[in-house]
Motif scaffolding. Structure first.
Motif, short mmCIF file in Angstrom:
data_model
loop_
_atom_site.label_atom_id
_atom_site.label_comp_id
_atom_site.label_asym_id
_atom_site.label_seq_id
_atom_site.Cartn_x
_atom_site.Cartn_y
_atom_site.Cartn_z
N TYR A 55 0.81 -1.22 0.00
CA TYR A 55 0.00 0.00 0.00
C TYR A 55 0.84 1.27 0.00
O TYR A 55 0.32 2.37 0.11
N LEU A 115 -6.04 -4.97 3.45
CA LEU A 115 -7.30 -4.31 3.07
C LEU A 115 -8.52 -5.19 3.38
O LEU A 115 -9.64 -4.67 3.49
N ASP A 116 -8.29 -6.48 3.51
CA ASP A 116 -9.41 -7.39 3.76
C ASP A 116 -9.67 -7.61 5.25
O ASP A 116 -10.59 -8.35 5.61
N ARG A 119 -10.97 -1.95 3.19
CA ARG A 119 -11.20 -1.43 1.84
C ARG A 119 -12.53 -0.68 1.79
O ARG A 119 -12.62 0.43 1.24
N TYR A 121 -13.00 3.50 0.84
CA TYR A 121 -13.92 4.05 -0.17
C TYR A 121 -15.04 4.85 0.50
O TYR A 121 -15.47 5.88 -0.02
N LEU A 176 -2.84 3.21 -4.06
CA LEU A 176 -4.13 2.87 -3.45
C LEU A 176 -5.01 4.10 -3.32
O LEU A 176 -6.20 4.06 -3.67
N VAL A 228 -8.76 4.96 -5.04
CA VAL A 228 -9.97 5.33 -4.29
C VAL A 228 -10.51 6.69 -4.74
O VAL A 228 -11.72 6.86 -4.96
#
Length: 375
Positions: free
Chosen positions: A94, A170-171, A203, A207, A281, A285
């Protein structure tokens, strides 16, 4: 003695030897004895040489063995030292830079000079505005670009960047808390619409922080990264210092709530957006038009969120494509916006405005600035 001499100095038939025969026999005996003596001496010398050679060979062999042993030990010691000194570091995916950043100017220092045009058009109704050429580092046009403002929800660009630099997965997930819900309700903040107990991925939160300007998502990010908003804000101000703008920018919260000590100039916000667009990243976004979150308690299929600034400006003529943006609003600063454009000739620009009377007016001001000063 007499019998011995007789046996040796007589012929086989017992006759005495003649003088000549005697001399011949004595000569033979002398030669025989000398030959035996020489043979003994040669044998002794050969034995001595053999013993000496064997001794030297054994000594050399021992030395070679010892040298080889020492060398092997030394090599093992070197290998062992190397293994102890090796440190394997994991790359943070990232922190990768965006492709666009390859053409950006280095650093985050820009100044208004005599070559900077003044934004005087009546079509630009925002009280403050600035346009920066990211390829040259020049301020192309401005209107009070050095004036201190409250950045409102443009603050969340820095929230996104700081979070991106401190996450590992991110997960991974975070659960919406009652404390966060109470905080954003009491401050009347914009939100994604998360309820207490909703589980979202990191994630989703990134966003959610940008597209609908979700204060709930931003607060969740802050607590995920640092445990509290207060600790996260410390990271934000450290980032401002790293960018070299801490003398004119200082943040007290991660969502843009008005505070007299929460401020920056338009040029500062342009550099914050530049730093975010340099991160792969964050660039992704900020460039997203829509996104659907993980399922929530009220929305089993997830919540579809949009970046309305990008969706509303995409059909306007800006001499290029606006591919990243974040808006904001507080009463003290009016409607604000920071956008990133790639012009038709491949140049890169950032426009920041503040104190427009509506979101649509903010968008049209960006359109006019791009139309006037870019190609």
């Amino acid at each position: 003695m007499s019998n011995y001499r007789k046996a040796n100095y007589r012929t086989k038939d017992g006759q005495r030897l003649t003088a000549q025969q005697y001399k011949n026999r004595r000569k033979f005996e002398i030669i025989l004895h000398l030959s035996l003596l020489v043979a003994c001496i040669v044998a002794v010398i050969c034995l001595a040489v053999t013993l000496i050679h064997k001794s030297i060979h054994n000594a050399n062999t021992q030395e070679v063995v010892e040298t080889a042993t020492d060398s092997a030990t030394a090599e093992l010691t070197i290998v062992d030292t190397i293994v102890e000194d090796v440190v394997i570091e994991k790359d943070n995916p990232y922190l990768k830079t965006s492709e666009d950043s390859a053409s950006f100017f280095s650093g985050y220092e820009v100044t208004i000079d005599d070559n900077t045009k003044l934004i005087t058009s009546d079509n630009v109704q925002s009280s403050y505005g600035v346009l920066v050429d990211l390829d040259s580092g020049k301020v192309i046009a401005q209107k009070d670009g050095n004036v201190r403002i409250n950045p409102a929800s443009m603050t969340k660009i820095l929230t996104l960047l700081v979070a991106a630099e401190h996450i590992e997965n991110l997960d991974d997930t975070f659960t919406m808390t009652q404390e966060i819900g109470n905080y954003i309700f009491s401050k009347d903040c914009s939100a994604v619409g998360l309820k207490v107990g909703d589980v979202q991925t990191i994630r989703d939160l990134m966003y959610g922080t940008i597209l609908p300007s979700g204060a709930d998502a931003a607060m969740c990010l802050a607590e995920y990264v640092s445990g509290s908003q207060e600790e996260f804000v410390k990271l934000m101000n450290e980032k401002l210092d790293e960018l070299g703008i801490s003398s004119t920018a200082h943040f007290t919260n991660c969502i843009g709530i008005y505070d007299k000590d929460h401020y920056c100039t338009l040029l500062d916000m342009a550099m914050i957006l530049k730093a975010a667009e340099e991160n792969e990243l964050c660039h992704e976004v900020l460039n997203a038009r829509t996104y659907t979150t993980s399922p929530t308690s009220e929305h089993p299929e997830g919540i579809t969120i949009s970046n309305w600034f990008l969706r509303r400006i995409e059909d306007k003529d800006t001499h290029g494509d606006v591919v990243g943006a974040k808006t904001g609003f507080v009463n003290e600063s009016g409607c604000c916006g920071a956008s990133y454009q790639i012009s038709n000739d491949g140049s890169h620009y950032i426009c920041v405005t503040a104190d427009a009377w509506s979101t649509w007016r903010c968008i049209y001001d960006h359109v006019d600035i791009y139309d006037t000063y870019t190609s």
